[in-house]
Design a protein around this motif. Structure first.
Motif, PDB file in Angstrom:
ATOM      1  N   PRO A 322       0.819  -1.219   0.000  1.00 56.18           N
ATOM      2  CA  PRO A 322       0.000   0.000   0.000  1.00 56.18           C
ATOM      3  C   PRO A 322       0.848   1.263   0.000  1.00 56.18           C
ATOM      4  N   LEU A 323       0.278   2.323  -0.529  1.00 57.93           N
ATOM      5  CA  LEU A 323       0.909   3.626  -0.511  1.00 57.93           C
ATOM      6  C   LEU A 323       0.424   4.399   0.704  1.00 57.93           C
ATOM      7  N   SER A 324       1.345   5.042   1.385  1.00 55.13           N
ATOM      8  CA  SER A 324       0.953   5.968   2.433  1.00 55.13           C
ATOM      9  C   SER A 324       0.441   7.241   1.785  1.00 55.13           C
ATOM     10  N   ALA A 325      -0.093   8.137   2.599  1.00 53.43           N
ATOM     11  CA  ALA A 325      -0.637   9.383   2.050  1.00 53.43           C
ATOM     12  C   ALA A 325       0.438  10.180   1.320  1.00 53.43           C
ATOM     13  N   ALA A 326       1.631  10.286   1.893  1.00 45.76           N
ATOM     14  CA  ALA A 326       2.696  11.052   1.235  1.00 45.76           C
ATOM     15  C   ALA A 326       3.105  10.405  -0.077  1.00 45.76           C
ATOM     16  N   ASP A 327       3.166   9.071  -0.113  1.00 44.53           N
ATOM     17  CA  ASP A 327       3.498   8.371  -1.360  1.00 44.53           C
ATOM     18  C   ASP A 327       2.450   8.653  -2.433  1.00 44.53           C
ATOM     19  N   TRP A 328       1.172   8.557  -2.058  1.00 45.52           N
ATOM     20  CA  TRP A 328       0.104   8.805  -3.028  1.00 45.52           C
ATOM     21  C   TRP A 328       0.112  10.267  -3.478  1.00 45.52           C
ATOM     22  N   GLY A 329       0.349  11.176  -2.537  1.00 48.20           N
ATOM     23  CA  GLY A 329       0.341  12.589  -2.880  1.00 48.20           C
ATOM     24  C   GLY A 329       1.420  12.967  -3.872  1.00 48.20           C
ATOM     25  N   THR A 330       2.576  12.301  -3.796  1.00 49.13           N
ATOM     26  CA  THR A 330       3.667  12.634  -4.713  1.00 49.13           C
ATOM     27  C   THR A 330       3.611  11.855  -6.014  1.00 49.13           C
ATOM     28  N   LEU A 459       8.487  22.834  -2.773  1.00 44.98           N
ATOM     29  CA  LEU A 459       8.042  23.301  -4.078  1.00 44.98           C
ATOM     30  C   LEU A 459       9.170  23.266  -5.092  1.00 44.98           C
ATOM     31  N   GLU A 460      10.375  23.590  -4.669  1.00 44.62           N
ATOM     32  CA  GLU A 460      11.509  23.539  -5.597  1.00 44.62           C
ATOM     33  C   GLU A 460      11.713  22.125  -6.123  1.00 44.62           C
ATOM     34  N   LEU A 461      11.614  21.144  -5.241  1.00 41.86           N
ATOM     35  CA  LEU A 461      11.766  19.753  -5.668  1.00 41.86           C
ATOM     36  C   LEU A 461      10.590  19.310  -6.531  1.00 41.86           C
ATOM     37  N   ALA A 462       9.380  19.697  -6.141  1.00 44.41           N
ATOM     38  CA  ALA A 462       8.209  19.331  -6.942  1.00 44.41           C
ATOM     39  C   ALA A 462       8.301  19.910  -8.339  1.00 44.41           C
ATOM     40  N   GLU A 680       8.693   9.918  11.531  1.00 44.39           N
ATOM     41  CA  GLU A 680       8.246   9.048  10.441  1.00 44.39           C
ATOM     42  C   GLU A 680       6.735   9.093  10.222  1.00 44.39           C
ATOM     43  N   ASP A 681       5.989   9.600  11.196  1.00 43.64           N
ATOM     44  CA  ASP A 681       4.542   9.688  11.033  1.00 43.64           C
ATOM     45  C   ASP A 681       4.147  10.645   9.910  1.00 43.64           C
ATOM     46  N   ILE A 682       5.070  11.493   9.491  1.00 47.01           N
ATOM     47  CA  ILE A 682       4.755  12.468   8.450  1.00 47.01           C
ATOM     48  C   ILE A 682       4.407  11.791   7.132  1.00 47.01           C
ATOM     49  N   PHE A 683       4.849  10.552   6.939  1.00 51.12           N
ATOM     50  CA  PHE A 683       4.539   9.848   5.695  1.00 51.12           C
ATOM     51  C   PHE A 683       3.052   9.505   5.591  1.00 51.12           C
ATOM     52  N   HIS A 684       2.302   9.682   6.683  1.00 49.68           N
ATOM     53  CA  HIS A 684       0.860   9.443   6.646  1.00 49.68           C
ATOM     54  C   HIS A 684       0.075  10.727   6.383  1.00 49.68           C
ATOM     55  N   LEU A 685       0.763  11.767   5.943  1.00 54.61           N
ATOM     56  CA  LEU A 685       0.102  13.025   5.607  1.00 54.61           C
ATOM     57  C   LEU A 685       0.291  13.344   4.133  1.00 54.61           C
ATOM     58  N   MET A 686      -0.718  13.934   3.526  1.00 56.41           N
ATOM     59  CA  MET A 686      -0.608  14.417   2.163  1.00 56.41           C
ATOM     60  C   MET A 686       0.242  15.685   2.135  1.00 56.41           C
ATOM     61  N   PRO A 687       0.885  15.992   1.011  1.00 49.74           N
ATOM     62  CA  PRO A 687       1.715  17.207   0.943  1.00 49.74           C
ATOM     63  C   PRO A 687       0.962  18.470   1.343  1.00 49.74           C
ATOM     64  N   GLN A 688      -0.297  18.591   0.922  1.00 57.27           N
ATOM     65  CA  GLN A 688      -1.061  19.788   1.274  1.00 57.27           C
ATOM     66  C   GLN A 688      -1.294  19.865   2.779  1.00 57.27           C
ATOM     67  N   GLU A 689      -1.479  18.721   3.422  1.00 58.91           N
ATOM     68  CA  GLU A 689      -1.664  18.703   4.873  1.00 58.91           C
ATOM     69  C   GLU A 689      -0.372  19.071   5.587  1.00 58.91           C
ATOM     70  N   ILE A 690       0.744  18.634   5.045  1.00 59.77           N
ATOM     71  CA  ILE A 690       2.036  18.958   5.659  1.00 59.77           C
ATOM     72  C   ILE A 690       2.250  20.465   5.644  1.00 59.77           C
TER      73      ILE A 690
END
Length: 862
Positions: A322-330, A459-462, A680-690
């Motif tokens: 499964p993808l975490s939220a951060a994985d799916w968001g990117t 944003l620079e990386l995105a 590491e819990d940050i990987f369960h957040l979407m980029p916009q949520e971060i």
């Protein structure tokens, strides 16, 4: 999600926390969604919920026990004499399958105890109307299960209000957000009495930032206002109000960001909601959220009468978990970027806003219907051929026979593509070199020290990834040349197109992934010969700290450092942001060195050479010179394209490393502030949520709640076995595709897949679920896996053959197996249930067959 009420005798209404605990089965869909939003730190007004069982407990009179408890609760909150909203919240209302919009009654500006009782009773009665019963029958909902919870909330002083959709409700596009705004209360807008202003936002391709794409001034002829004695009244709006927008652009964008955050909080995998909002002159409030239940499919006209098929045939190779939220968001839009460039170069008019990836049960699926159609309509690639390239066993869409005009258009596109592609490839190679130079800078630069710095760095990386269109082209357009090669060979050697192409593509200048394997072999030989290194490896030391005690000029130490500088951005299942890079955890590589020292590289290269020479001998003996030249040209093109595909993938994976570094640093910052328990819990957040969390726009408790719920959901996804293909008649009903007729039999002694490696091998089957189990694989054994990515490459070098359940001719495992000349067969669904660990297998990389030698046909599933 629904839960059995835990307090069936509860006489007092429930606050949001208790409402969430008992679930939608007790407080209805509307109440449960509001309680969820409150838990996730969204601006929801306080409220109380009368559980649904009271709607069937009344016997003509208002229940005395409830009256006592309700009045006491309202007095305790100080709401008894305040204007209230008394709203319906039926069981099943505002769910993914039924909205009940406009079916049940609600009352606004309810003042005083008698009015409150009357409003609650009226809401209950609306459950039994003919209109409500007809809607339930239409939706197939049982009449005996109908029950009504009632919500009581202080009425917000609405300067303006409205509804919004976190999609385009007319087209179904999920990269758009539509807001309707009206002065005063939202009743006039919801009832259709007034036409409000419209604001259409669209996600930017580069970074998914919302931008105002269009706005339209509504008539706003009337507005709903409060009556001093209670209730509401519809009045004409003043001319000045009709002639100006309810929200200025800045306020509309602020609201759009909030609405999207709410949708992501409720369902980051499918954040498509219908929401109601109120503006009190200072801040926005959310007063309702329901999943959109009737979203049109945004697709090409030729596909509108067919189901949409979603397949994991390609994606389960590199993202099997499964993808975490951060994985799916990117990764959500990356599939579009990779697949669009080739068509854009050819001049094909792609459908704006088409979404080619989706998340179901946490797994990444591709919209194979869209992909098949675009390949066919643009360039004439038949659906079955696209399936073979993509991998997987999925149905083929129905396509009309091409007209003369279509054929001519395809010809023009092909000429345009062929004339422009060489320059794009040269630009892509230059872009790869420049990207690695920049990534090395990002890896070493100081980390930001404030929220603005983190967001700017993200944003620079995105932007770097989204703007790398020449690299996108290399990654996503390698299929054309391979398709042409296989198709040409199939015409000359019927039934052997894939096998012949595999042999011809073996060896030669290695791709970056194959070179990584050869460099690892060199390291293994060096380690085996070094008396300081060999004992450490033999002792199973996976921590690399022992390398630091070696002499500074030790040859292995220097070579390992050089290897990590070039390949340290890679890792096991490296597509996931949550997984460490080899530079962080080199233990897997170190563990691989001892068995790799015994691999005969000369024999490996000789096997490649022999397979290629044998294929060329057949071509020289049977084909005229001009056709030999054509095949040679196609082989060189296919080899180049596959190598560039691997190089492009390596580049995108290199970008993951600085993104991961930033995320962990941002996670540490949020953990220090109390928003996360660990970085590491940050990987369960979407980029916009971060971003919102870093700027303090989500309360720490809301962030922790989102993470906790997603961790539980992630655990459920990990335990589930998702289907390979989903068939979707509409956006709300994606079901496993019944492909029993196309699946190979689960018994028998022989299975047929796609040949992707030359030669034939016989050996014991070694089933590995993860490359970290690689110490179980002995040299010469047949590696059997569900999927592989470049992180498995060290195991390919010692395997006698390769059998993979998933994958296609363009999968990374297939490309590397071809280069190494390993007998390999991919795309064998169910093979892990068919074979047992230790079975004697024969793998034929020429015809794509896998034979169980020692089992025979037992007549029973194994």
């Amino acid at each position: 999600m629904d839960r059995v009420p835990i307090m069936m005798c509860e006489n007092s209404p429930l606050d949001w926390e208790k409402a969430l605990a008992v679930g939608a089965g007790a407080v209805g869909g509307k109440g449960w969604q509001l309680a969820r939003m409150a838990r996730y730190g969204l601006p929801v007004p306080p409220g109380l919920a009368i559980p649904a069982f009271w709607s069937s407990a009344r016997q003509g009179e208002f229940p005395v026990a409830l009256a006592i408890g309700l009045r006491r609760a309202l007095e305790d909150e100080g709401w008894l004499d305040l204007p209230l909203a008394v709203r319906s919240s039926a069981v099943g209302e505002d769910s993914a399958g039924a909205s009940f919009a406009g079916i049940y009654r609600s009352h606004l500006n309810v003042i005083g105890w008698p009015a409150i009782v009357a409003a609650v009773e009226d809401v209950w009665r609306s459950l039994d109307t003919d209109h409500a019963a007809a809607y339930r029958r239409k939706r197939g909902l049982p009449e005996e299960g109908a029950a009504m919870a009632v919500l009581l909330m202080p009425l917000l002083p609405a300067r303006a209000s409205g509804i919004a959709f976190t999609c385009d409700p007319l087209t179904g596009r999920d990269d758009r957000l539509l807001i309707h705004a009206q002065w005063g209360l939202g009743e006039s807008l919801v009832s259709g009495l007034a036409e409000g202003d419209e604001y259409l936002f669209e996600e930017h391709r580069r970074d998914a930032v919302l931008t105002l794409a269009d706005k339209r001034l509504g008539g706003k002829m009337v507005a709903t206002r409060l009556r001093q004695a209670g209730g509401t009244v519809t009045q004409e709006t003043e001319a000045a109000e009709r002639q100006r927008f309810v929200l200025d652009d800045e306020a509309a964008l602020q609201l759009a960001d909030l609405l999207r955050d709410a949708a992501l909080a409720l369902d980051f995998a499918s954040p498509v909601f219908d929401l109601e909002w109120v503006w009190d002159g200072e801040r926005f409030w959310l007063t309702q959220a329901r999943p959109v239940t009737a979203r049109p499919r945004h697709t090409y006209p030729a596909l509108r009468g067919q189901p949409t098929y979603w397949s994991r045939g390609n994606t389960c190779e590199v993202v099997p978990e499964p993808l975490s939220a951060a994985d799916w968001g990117t990764s959500r839009k990356l599939a579009n970027m990779l697949l669009e460039e080739g068509y854009a170069l050819a001049g094909y008019p792609l459908l704006p806003g088409a979404q080619r990836s989706g998340l179901f049960q946490g797994r990444l699926y591709l919209n194979i219907s869209l992909i098949q159609w675009e390949g066919y309509d643009a360039l004439g690639v038949a659906p079955h051929a696209m399936n073979a390239l993509m991998g997987g066993h999925q149905p083929e869409i129905e396509v009309p026979p091409p007209t003369l005009g279509k054929r001519l258009a395809r010809g023009r596109r092909m000429i345009r593509y062929l004339t422009r592609a060489p320059r794009r490839r040269r630009l892509g190679e230059k872009a790869i070199a420049e990207a690695f130079r920049q990534i090395a800078i990002w890896r070493r630069q100081p980390l930001p020290n404030d929220a603005g710095g983190f967001v700017a760095a993200f944003l620079e990386l995105a932007h770097a990834v989204s703007d790398a269109r020449d690299i996108h082209f290399l990654q996503g357009s390698g299929g054309g040349s391979v398709f042409l090669l296989v198709e040409n060979l199939e015409k000359r050697f019927p039934g052997e197109g894939h096998a012949m192409a595999t042999a011809l593509l073996a060896g030669g200048a290695p791709s970056v992934t194959a070179q990584q394997g050869y460099d690892l072999l060199a390291l293994a030989r060096m380690a085996h010969a070094d008396p300081l290194v060999q004992p450490c490896l033999a002792a199973g030391m996976r921590d690399s700290s022992w390398l630091d005690v070696l002499p500074e000029r030790n040859a292995f130490r220097l070579a390992f450092a050089a290897f990590m500088e070039r390949y340290g951005h890679r890792g096991v299942y490296e597509t996931y942001l949550r997984n460490p890079r080899w530079r962080e955890e080199p233990g897997f590589l170190l563990q691989s060195l001892t068995p790799l020292a015994a691999v005969d590289e000369a024999a490996l290269r000789q096997r490649q050479h022999e397979g290629s020479e044998k294929a060329w001998a057949r071509i020289r003996a049977s084909q005229p010179m001009w056709r030999r030249w054509l095949i040679g040209s196609l082989v060189r093109g296919a080899k180049r394209d596959c190598d560039q595909r691997e190089a492009a993938r390596s580049t995108f994976i290199a970008h993951v490393e600085p993104v991961r570094r930033l995320l962990l640093a941002a996670g540490s910052r949020l953990a220090a502030e109390g928003s996360l328990d660990r970085a590491e819990d940050i990987f369960h957040l979407m980029p916009q949520e971060i971003e919102r969390a870093l700027f303090g726009r989500i309360a720490p408790a809301g962030i922790r709640a989102r993470v906790a719920d997603r961790q539980r959901l992630f655990g459920e996804w990990m335990a589930a076995t998702p289907p390979d293909v989903l068939a979707e008649a509409d956006r709300q009903h994606a079901r496993p595709w019944d492909d029993d007729g196309d699946k190979p039999a689960a018994n028998g002694s022989r299975r047929q897949g796609i040949p992707t490696g030359t030669g034939r091998a016989r050996g014991k089957a070694r089933i590995l679920r993860h490359p970290k189990e690689g110490d179980r694989l002995q040299p010469g054994e047949i590696l059997v896996a569900a999927s592989t990515d470049p992180g498995w490459t060290p195991l390919f070098l010692k395997a006698g053959g390769l059998v993979v359940e998933t994958g296609g001719y363009l999968s990374h495992g297939a490309i590397v197996a071809r280069e190494f000349g390993i007998p390999a067969v991919v795309n064998l669904p169910g093979v892990l249930e068919w074979v047992r660990d230790g079975d004697l297998l024969e793998v034929d990389g020429g015809n794509g067959s896998v034979t169980r030698v020692d089992g025979g046909d037992t007549g029973a599933p194994r």
